[in-house]
Scaffold this motif. Structure first.
Motif, PDB file in Angstrom:
ATOM      1  N   GLY A  19      33.919 106.888  41.188  1.00 45.08           N
ATOM      2  CA  GLY A  19      34.203 106.064  41.464  1.00 45.08           C
ATOM      3  C   GLY A  19      33.373 105.329  42.743  1.00 45.08           C
ATOM      4  N   ARG A  20      33.253 106.090  43.339  1.00 50.07           N
ATOM      5  CA  ARG A  20      32.744 105.777  45.089  1.00 50.07           C
ATOM      6  C   ARG A  20      30.954 105.695  45.269  1.00 50.07           C
ATOM      7  NH1 ARG A  20      34.368 108.952  49.430  1.00 50.07           N
ATOM      8  NH2 ARG A  20      33.931 107.288  50.743  1.00 50.07           N
ATOM      9  N   LEU A  21      30.637 106.516  43.966  1.00 50.01           N
ATOM     10  CA  LEU A  21      29.495 106.540  43.994  1.00 50.01           C
ATOM     11  C   LEU A  21      28.527 105.335  44.245  1.00 50.01           C
ATOM     12  CD1 LEU A  21      26.935 108.882  43.618  1.00 50.01           C
ATOM     13  CD2 LEU A  21      26.629 108.324  40.833  1.00 50.01           C
ATOM     14  N   GLY A  22      28.728 104.393  44.002  1.00 41.16           N
ATOM     15  CA  GLY A  22      27.988 103.194  44.482  1.00 41.16           C
ATOM     16  C   GLY A  22      27.637 103.451  46.265  1.00 41.16           C
ATOM     17  N   GLU A  23      28.947 103.073  46.807  1.00 40.01           N
ATOM     18  CA  GLU A  23      29.020 102.433  47.957  1.00 40.01           C
ATOM     19  C   GLU A  23      28.789 104.171  48.609  1.00 40.01           C
ATOM     20  OE1 GLU A  23      33.169 104.280  50.201  1.00 40.01           O
ATOM     21  OE2 GLU A  23      33.299 103.771  48.233  1.00 40.01           O
ATOM     22  N   ILE A  24      28.891 105.147  47.936  1.00 46.96           N
ATOM     23  CA  ILE A  24      28.240 106.026  48.849  1.00 46.96           C
ATOM     24  C   ILE A  24      25.897 106.043  49.345  1.00 46.96           C
ATOM     25  CG2 ILE A  24      27.394 109.096  48.600  1.00 46.96           C
ATOM     26  CD1 ILE A  24      30.181 109.012  47.623  1.00 46.96           C
ATOM     27  N   LEU A  25      25.864 105.933  47.583  1.00 43.72           N
ATOM     28  CA  LEU A  25      24.235 105.358  47.887  1.00 43.72           C
ATOM     29  C   LEU A  25      23.627 104.008  49.130  1.00 43.72           C
ATOM     30  CD1 LEU A  25      23.207 105.445  43.776  1.00 43.72           C
ATOM     31  CD2 LEU A  25      22.761 107.273  45.803  1.00 43.72           C
ATOM     32  N   ASP A  26      24.900 103.031  49.262  1.00 42.46           N
ATOM     33  CA  ASP A  26      24.927 101.731  49.966  1.00 42.46           C
ATOM     34  C   ASP A  26      24.015 102.797  52.081  1.00 42.46           C
ATOM     35  OD1 ASP A  26      24.401 100.603  47.826  1.00 42.46           O
ATOM     36  OD2 ASP A  26      26.671  99.639  48.387  1.00 42.46           O
ATOM     37  N   ALA A  27      25.488 103.357  51.756  1.00 40.92           N
ATOM     38  CA  ALA A  27      25.813 103.887  53.556  1.00 40.92           C
ATOM     39  C   ALA A  27      24.581 105.011  53.439  1.00 40.92           C
ATOM     40  CB  ALA A  27      26.668 105.121  53.225  1.00 40.92           C
ATOM     41  N   LEU A  28      23.813 105.697  51.993  1.00 43.80           N
ATOM     42  CA  LEU A  28      22.719 106.759  52.453  1.00 43.80           C
ATOM     43  C   LEU A  28      21.458 105.574  52.865  1.00 43.80           C
ATOM     44  CD1 LEU A  28      23.436 109.287  49.874  1.00 43.80           C
ATOM     45  CD2 LEU A  28      23.334 109.612  52.285  1.00 43.80           C
ATOM     46  N   VAL A  29      20.985 104.717  52.332  1.00 39.39           N
ATOM     47  CA  VAL A  29      20.325 103.660  52.652  1.00 39.39           C
ATOM     48  C   VAL A  29      20.377 103.017  53.878  1.00 39.39           C
ATOM     49  CG1 VAL A  29      19.616 101.653  52.475  1.00 39.39           C
ATOM     50  CG2 VAL A  29      19.922 103.377  50.157  1.00 39.39           C
ATOM     51  N   ALA A  30      21.756 102.496  54.558  1.00 36.73           N
ATOM     52  CA  ALA A  30      21.937 101.798  55.554  1.00 36.73           C
ATOM     53  C   ALA A  30      21.975 102.967  56.703  1.00 36.73           C
ATOM     54  CB  ALA A  30      23.046 100.789  54.960  1.00 36.73           C
TER      55      ALA A  30
ATOM     56  N   ALA B 136      24.796  94.653  47.964  1.00 35.16           N
ATOM     57  CA  ALA B 136      26.096  95.106  46.997  1.00 35.16           C
ATOM     58  C   ALA B 136      25.985  96.144  47.242  1.00 35.16           C
ATOM     59  CB  ALA B 136      25.474  93.662  46.104  1.00 35.16           C
ATOM     60  N   SER B 137      26.876  96.366  46.483  1.00 37.36           N
ATOM     61  CA  SER B 137      27.016  98.159  45.778  1.00 37.36           C
ATOM     62  C   SER B 137      26.521  98.413  44.913  1.00 37.36           C
ATOM     63  CB  SER B 137      28.317  98.536  45.689  1.00 37.36           C
ATOM     64  OG  SER B 137      29.502  98.403  46.665  1.00 37.36           O
ATOM     65  N   ALA B 138      25.769  99.717  44.906  1.00 39.01           N
ATOM     66  CA  ALA B 138      24.281 100.202  43.639  1.00 39.01           C
ATOM     67  C   ALA B 138      25.603 100.054  42.241  1.00 39.01           C
ATOM     68  CB  ALA B 138      23.789 101.371  43.759  1.00 39.01           C
ATOM     69  N   PRO B 139      25.243  99.488  41.226  1.00 41.87           N
ATOM     70  CA  PRO B 139      25.998  99.267  40.125  1.00 41.87           C
ATOM     71  C   PRO B 139      25.621 100.313  39.425  1.00 41.87           C
ATOM     72  CG  PRO B 139      23.433  97.961  39.644  1.00 41.87           C
ATOM     73  CD  PRO B 139      23.620  98.328  41.169  1.00 41.87           C
ATOM     74  N   ILE B 140      26.643 101.305  38.803  1.00 41.90           N
ATOM     75  CA  ILE B 140      26.663 102.902  38.271  1.00 41.90           C
ATOM     76  C   ILE B 140      26.875 103.121  37.547  1.00 41.90           C
ATOM     77  CG2 ILE B 140      27.706 105.613  38.628  1.00 41.90           C
ATOM     78  CD1 ILE B 140      25.245 103.904  40.885  1.00 41.90           C
ATOM     79  N   ALA B 141      26.691 103.430  35.845  1.00 42.56           N
ATOM     80  CA  ALA B 141      26.584 103.431  34.373  1.00 42.56           C
ATOM     81  C   ALA B 141      26.832 105.136  34.108  1.00 42.56           C
ATOM     82  CB  ALA B 141      26.093 102.798  33.772  1.00 42.56           C
ATOM     83  N   PRO B 142      27.652 105.391  34.415  1.00 46.08           N
ATOM     84  CA  PRO B 142      27.632 106.907  33.380  1.00 46.08           C
ATOM     85  C   PRO B 142      27.958 107.344  32.155  1.00 46.08           C
ATOM     86  CG  PRO B 142      29.952 106.125  34.961  1.00 46.08           C
ATOM     87  CD  PRO B 142      29.323 105.305  35.180  1.00 46.08           C
ATOM     88  N   GLY B 143      28.395 106.513  31.945  1.00 45.82           N
ATOM     89  CA  GLY B 143      28.303 106.971  30.309  1.00 45.82           C
ATOM     90  C   GLY B 143      29.225 107.717  30.291  1.00 45.82           C
ATOM     91  N   GLU B 144      28.429 108.682  28.617  1.00 49.94           N
ATOM     92  CA  GLU B 144      28.759 110.070  28.396  1.00 49.94           C
ATOM     93  C   GLU B 144      27.905 110.936  28.216  1.00 49.94           C
ATOM     94  OE1 GLU B 144      32.801 109.141  25.729  1.00 49.94           O
ATOM     95  OE2 GLU B 144      30.484 108.938  24.916  1.00 49.94           O
ATOM     96  N   ASN B 145      28.542 112.256  28.641  1.00 47.76           N
ATOM     97  CA  ASN B 145      27.743 113.069  28.667  1.00 47.76           C
ATOM     98  C   ASN B 145      28.195 113.755  27.020  1.00 47.76           C
ATOM     99  OD1 ASN B 145      26.960 112.703  31.228  1.00 47.76           O
ATOM    100  ND2 ASN B 145      26.991 115.080  31.406  1.00 47.76           N
ATOM    101  N   VAL B 146      27.092 114.708  26.495  1.00 49.16           N
ATOM    102  CA  VAL B 146      27.062 115.438  24.953  1.00 49.16           C
ATOM    103  C   VAL B 146      26.791 116.406  25.087  1.00 49.16           C
ATOM    104  CG1 VAL B 146      26.115 115.263  22.652  1.00 49.16           C
ATOM    105  CG2 VAL B 146      25.956 112.801  23.697  1.00 49.16           C
ATOM    106  N   LEU B 147      27.757 118.082  24.990  1.00 47.48           N
ATOM    107  CA  LEU B 147      27.582 119.178  24.722  1.00 47.48           C
ATOM    108  C   LEU B 147      27.962 119.784  23.529  1.00 47.48           C
ATOM    109  CD1 LEU B 147      28.818 118.275  27.858  1.00 47.48           C
ATOM    110  CD2 LEU B 147      29.461 121.015  27.606  1.00 47.48           C
ATOM    111  N   SER B 148      26.360 120.516  22.736  1.00 45.84           N
ATOM    112  CA  SER B 148      27.083 120.782  21.811  1.00 45.84           C
ATOM    113  C   SER B 148      26.460 121.860  21.417  1.00 45.84           C
ATOM    114  CB  SER B 148      25.198 120.140  21.160  1.00 45.84           C
ATOM    115  OG  SER B 148      24.259 120.952  21.669  1.00 45.84           O
ATOM    116  N   VAL B 149      27.264 122.886  20.039  1.00 47.34           N
ATOM    117  CA  VAL B 149      27.449 124.101  20.115  1.00 47.34           C
ATOM    118  C   VAL B 149      26.890 124.552  18.591  1.00 47.34           C
ATOM    119  CG1 VAL B 149      29.287 126.138  19.466  1.00 47.34           C
ATOM    120  CG2 VAL B 149      29.502 124.052  21.699  1.00 47.34           C
TER     121      VAL B 149
END
Length: 253
Positions: free
Chosen positions: A140-151, A230-243
């Motif tokens: 949830g803080r990924l966009g904030e962290i990316l911004d801080a890295l660039v700054a 502005a904070s970088a928009p992040i769309a994590p979506g869903e991960n798929v695991l298969s067996v």
């Protein structure tokens, strides 16, 4: 002479015994490949394959970030890079990222060549690079962290790659679905043959780990967000695991 007759009469018995042992060994080695059926001492064996998936939103992200610095000489490049990278690492620590989740992945120093026609290349400067891999457990803080890295001076960012920290619960759902599919197929074979499924002989599982999912267009998103402050928009979506399960069932009357 008597002993000779005894030897000749016992040879067929030994041959018959060997043949019997070979037949027993052959019967004991009966095995089934998927899909199909084969006879065993207890009934008919059928092997079925079934694949299933389970989905869940990721709860962690991995990214690499760092600094590339250019200077006229090697010492200046290394020094400038170290100063910039210190600010980047400080911003990572300031974001609450644990030390165990930050790992240096590469340090390099390379010449920057000037090319002129009909002349040998000339070194005009040096590139120094330092990169770290970072695991973010609060996406949830990924966009904030990316911004801080660039700054703070990071001019290289790759990722994020989204993943699920505890995959077992998700994989259990996929296993349950795959096993249900396998049983349904075994029941279909049994019904057609006039038999019934009595037990599972073996289960072989493949797959199941899944691959971290990349966020597409990451470079453009970070650049646009930095330009717009502005904070970088992040769309994590869903991960798929298969067996995939290969299940051997025994069928009987």
């Amino acid at each position: 002479m008597p002993s000779h007759r005894h030897f000749m009469s016992s040879a067929p018995l030994r041959s018959g015994g060997l043949l019997a042992l070979l037949l027993l060994a052959t019967a004991g080695c009966t095995r089934q490949s998927s899909p199909g059926q084969s006879e065993s001492s207890g009934g008919t064996l059928v092997t079925v394959s079934a694949q299933a998936e389970a989905r869940q939103a990721p709860d962690m992200a991995m990214l690499s970030t760092g600094v590339v610095s250019l200077a006229p000489d090697a010492n200046s490049a290394i020094r400038r890079n170290a100063e910039q990278m210190a600010r980047v690492v400080a911003s990572i620590e300031g974001a609450g990222i644990a030390a165990k989740d930050v790992q240096t992945s590469g340090v390099s120093l390379n010449p920057d060549y000037a090319y002129v026609a009909n002349r040998p290349p000339r070194i005009k400067g040096y590139y120094a690079s330092n990169t770290v891999n970072v695991t973010v457990r609060d996406i949830g803080r990924l966009g904030e962290i990316l911004d801080a890295l660039v700054a703070t001076g990071a001019n290289q960012i790759n990722g994020p790659m989204f993943d699920i920290e505890d995959k077992d619960a998700v994989l259990d759902k996929a296993r349950e679905k795959a096993l249900a599919k396998a049983r349904a197929r075994a029941d279909a074979y049994a019904k057609r043959l006039g038999l019934r499924v009595t037990r599972i002989v073996s289960i072989d599982e493949t797959g199941g780990r899944g691959v971290p999912q990349p966020m597409l267009g990451r470079g453009a998103i970070v650049e646009q967000a930095a330009a717009a402050d502005a904070s970088a928009p992040i769309a994590p979506g869903e991960n798929v695991l298969s067996v995939t399960l290969d299940v051997v069932y025994e069928l009987e009357k």
